[in-house]
Enzyme design. Structure first.
Site, PDB file in Angstrom:
ATOM      1  N   ASN A   9     -45.425   6.400 -31.664  1.00 24.68           N
ATOM      2  CA  ASN A   9     -45.172   6.798 -33.054  1.00 24.68           C
ATOM      3  C   ASN A   9     -45.515   5.592 -33.910  1.00 24.68           C
ATOM      4  O   ASN A   9     -44.750   4.634 -33.968  1.00 24.68           O
ATOM      5  CB  ASN A   9     -43.707   7.210 -33.218  1.00 24.68           C
ATOM      6  CG  ASN A   9     -43.361   7.487 -34.669  1.00 24.68           C
ATOM      7  OD1 ASN A   9     -44.240   7.559 -35.527  1.00 24.68           O
ATOM      8  ND2 ASN A   9     -42.075   7.645 -34.950  1.00 24.68           N
ATOM      9  N   LYS A  11     -45.567   5.407 -37.024  1.00 19.21           N
ATOM     10  CA  LYS A  11     -44.824   5.387 -38.298  1.00 19.21           C
ATOM     11  C   LYS A  11     -45.800   5.052 -39.432  1.00 19.21           C
ATOM     12  O   LYS A  11     -46.922   5.525 -39.404  1.00 19.21           O
ATOM     13  CB  LYS A  11     -43.649   4.401 -38.213  1.00 19.21           C
ATOM     14  CG  LYS A  11     -42.783   4.686 -36.963  1.00 19.21           C
ATOM     15  CD  LYS A  11     -41.483   3.948 -36.936  1.00 19.21           C
ATOM     16  CE  LYS A  11     -40.718   4.334 -35.672  1.00 19.21           C
ATOM     17  NZ  LYS A  11     -39.385   3.783 -35.609  1.00 19.21           N
ATOM     18  N   GLU A  96     -35.804   8.860 -39.069  1.00 15.09           N
ATOM     19  CA  GLU A  96     -36.179   8.252 -40.356  1.00 15.09           C
ATOM     20  C   GLU A  96     -36.432   9.323 -41.411  1.00 15.09           C
ATOM     21  O   GLU A  96     -36.161   9.128 -42.597  1.00 15.09           O
ATOM     22  CB  GLU A  96     -37.402   7.333 -40.172  1.00 15.09           C
ATOM     23  CG  GLU A  96     -37.007   6.049 -39.451  1.00 15.09           C
ATOM     24  CD  GLU A  96     -38.084   5.443 -38.569  1.00 15.09           C
ATOM     25  OE1 GLU A  96     -39.271   5.790 -38.721  1.00 15.09           O
ATOM     26  OE2 GLU A  96     -37.723   4.621 -37.700  1.00 15.09           O
ATOM     27  N   GLU A 166     -33.529  10.126 -29.245  1.00 13.21           N
ATOM     28  CA  GLU A 166     -33.636   8.789 -29.834  1.00 13.21           C
ATOM     29  C   GLU A 166     -32.322   8.415 -30.504  1.00 13.21           C
ATOM     30  O   GLU A 166     -32.090   8.803 -31.668  1.00 13.21           O
ATOM     31  CB  GLU A 166     -34.747   8.756 -30.888  1.00 13.21           C
ATOM     32  CG  GLU A 166     -36.130   9.037 -30.363  1.00 13.21           C
ATOM     33  CD  GLU A 166     -37.203   8.403 -31.242  1.00 13.21           C
ATOM     34  OE1 GLU A 166     -37.964   7.593 -30.711  1.00 13.21           O
ATOM     35  OE2 GLU A 166     -37.247   8.674 -32.449  1.00 13.21           O
ATOM     36  N   GLY A 172     -35.888   0.383 -33.237  1.00 11.39           N
ATOM     37  CA  GLY A 172     -36.353  -0.820 -33.920  1.00 11.39           C
ATOM     38  C   GLY A 172     -35.370  -1.970 -33.895  1.00 11.39           C
ATOM     39  O   GLY A 172     -35.520  -2.939 -34.635  1.00 11.39           O
ATOM     40  N   SER A 212     -36.505   1.299 -28.811  1.00  7.96           N
ATOM     41  CA  SER A 212     -36.768  -0.016 -28.220  1.00  7.96           C
ATOM     42  C   SER A 212     -37.305   0.059 -26.789  1.00  7.96           C
ATOM     43  O   SER A 212     -36.923  -0.751 -25.936  1.00  7.96           O
ATOM     44  CB  SER A 212     -35.512  -0.900 -28.305  1.00  7.96           C
ATOM     45  OG  SER A 212     -35.145  -1.096 -29.674  1.00  7.96           O
TER      46      SER A 212
HETATM   47  O1  LIG Z   1     -38.389   5.523 -33.588  1.00 11.64           O
HETATM   48  C1  LIG Z   1     -38.945   5.271 -32.536  1.00 11.64           C
HETATM   49  C2  LIG Z   1     -40.025   6.134 -32.034  1.00 11.64           C
HETATM   50  O2  LIG Z   1     -40.066   7.327 -32.737  1.00 11.64           O
HETATM   51  C3  LIG Z   1     -38.584   4.098 -31.730  1.00 11.64           C
HETATM   52  O3  LIG Z   1     -39.014   2.960 -32.387  1.00 11.64           O
HETATM   53  P1  LIG Z   1     -38.997   1.546 -31.596  1.00 11.64           P
HETATM   54  O4  LIG Z   1     -39.722   1.788 -30.280  1.00 11.64           O
HETATM   55  O5  LIG Z   1     -39.740   0.616 -32.491  1.00 11.64           O
HETATM   56  O6  LIG Z   1     -37.567   1.204 -31.385  1.00 11.64           O
END
Ligand SMILES: O=C(CO)COP(=O)(O)O
Length: 250
Positions: A9, A11, A96, A166, A172, A212
């Site tokens: 992802n 983002k 998010e 998640e 993150g 993570s």
């Molecule tokens: O939100 C995430 C994937 O959709 C996870 O993000 P991270 O891998 O950066 O923690």
């Protein structure tokens, strides 16, 4: 047998040119036997990426979809538009979006139905916030989100869907869930799917862990019986790290 799936992802990272450069770097190395690999990129990079990853084994996903095919919905993108580009996956209900853009269980359900209508595979995200976990509500939250997201889908559709568990506190933050804890919640989600759509759909639906995930912990998750892959943010942005994740999912 469920085929493991690693989905990056991105983002709101990478311009069109950066996406093309990523594809160029992973070319010839991203096809790993027995693993499905997907990159969910910003809308602006989708057309470029679909062309650039041809022959690499990578599939392309979007990060959202509107439930209508077209209309006066400024800023939104429909399934028809995504499908025409050659996109095959779409992330729905990421935390998010729930947190910053007013996504609700109801709109997640509508978007999930729209994905199926257009032949796209939804990656439906569920997961609890830190305060919900601390209050012992992890399973309740996952139940609510999962049941509502899948409402009204046929058992065949549920079987084809991907669910991403998640936990919001793990996104993150570098604080990943332990593989044991993630597997426990994911097994519970599979039970919920069984209640809702039957044993066959529950055995077929792929459920990822996200939060993570890095090249150095992917194998711990993949070793767990109910975890079928990962939805990865930060570690999917670098070609070398993405390739290690796909390799690690074997
Ligand atoms: O939100 C995430 C994937 O959709 C996870 O993000 P991270 O891998 O950066 O923690």
């Amino acid at each position: 047998m469920r085929k493991p799936i690693i989905a990056g992802n991105w983002k709101m990272f990478k311009t069109n040119k950066e996406a093309a450069a990523f594809a160029e770097e992973v070319k010839g190395q991203a096809a790993v036997e027995g693993v499905e690999s997907v990159i969910c990129a910003p809308y602006t990079a989708l057309a470029t990426l679909v062309e650039a990853v041809k022959g690499t084994g990578i599939q392309v996903g979007a990060q959202n979809i509107h439930w209508e095919d077209n209309g006066a919905f400024t800023g939104e993108i429909s399934g028809e538009m995504l499908k025409e580009l050659g996109v095959t996956y779409v992330i729905i209900g990421h935390s998010e979006r729930r947190q910053y853009f007013g996504e609700t269980d109801e709109t997640v359900n509508k978007r999930t139905k729209a994905a199926f209508k257009h032949g796209l595979t939804p990656i439906v995200c569920v997961g609890e916030k830190l305060e919900e976990r601390e209050a012992g509500r992890t399973k309740d939250v996952c139940r609510e989100q999962t049941v509502k997201a899948l409402e009204g889908l046929s058992a065949e559709q549920v079987a084809q869907a991907v669910i991403a568990y998640e936990p919001v506190w793990a996104i993150g933050t570098g604080k990943s869930s332990t593989a044991e804890d993630a597997n426990e919640v994911i097994s519970y989600i599979r039970e919920l799917v069984k209640e809702q759509a039957g044993a066959e759909a529950a055995a077929a639906v792929r459920i990822q862990y996200g939060g993570s995930v890095k090249p150095n912990n992917i194998k711990e998750y993949m070793a767990k019986e109910d975890i079928d892959g990962a939805l990865v943010g930060g570690a999917s942005l670098e070609p070398a790290s993405y390739l290690q994740l796909v390799e690690g999912a074997k």
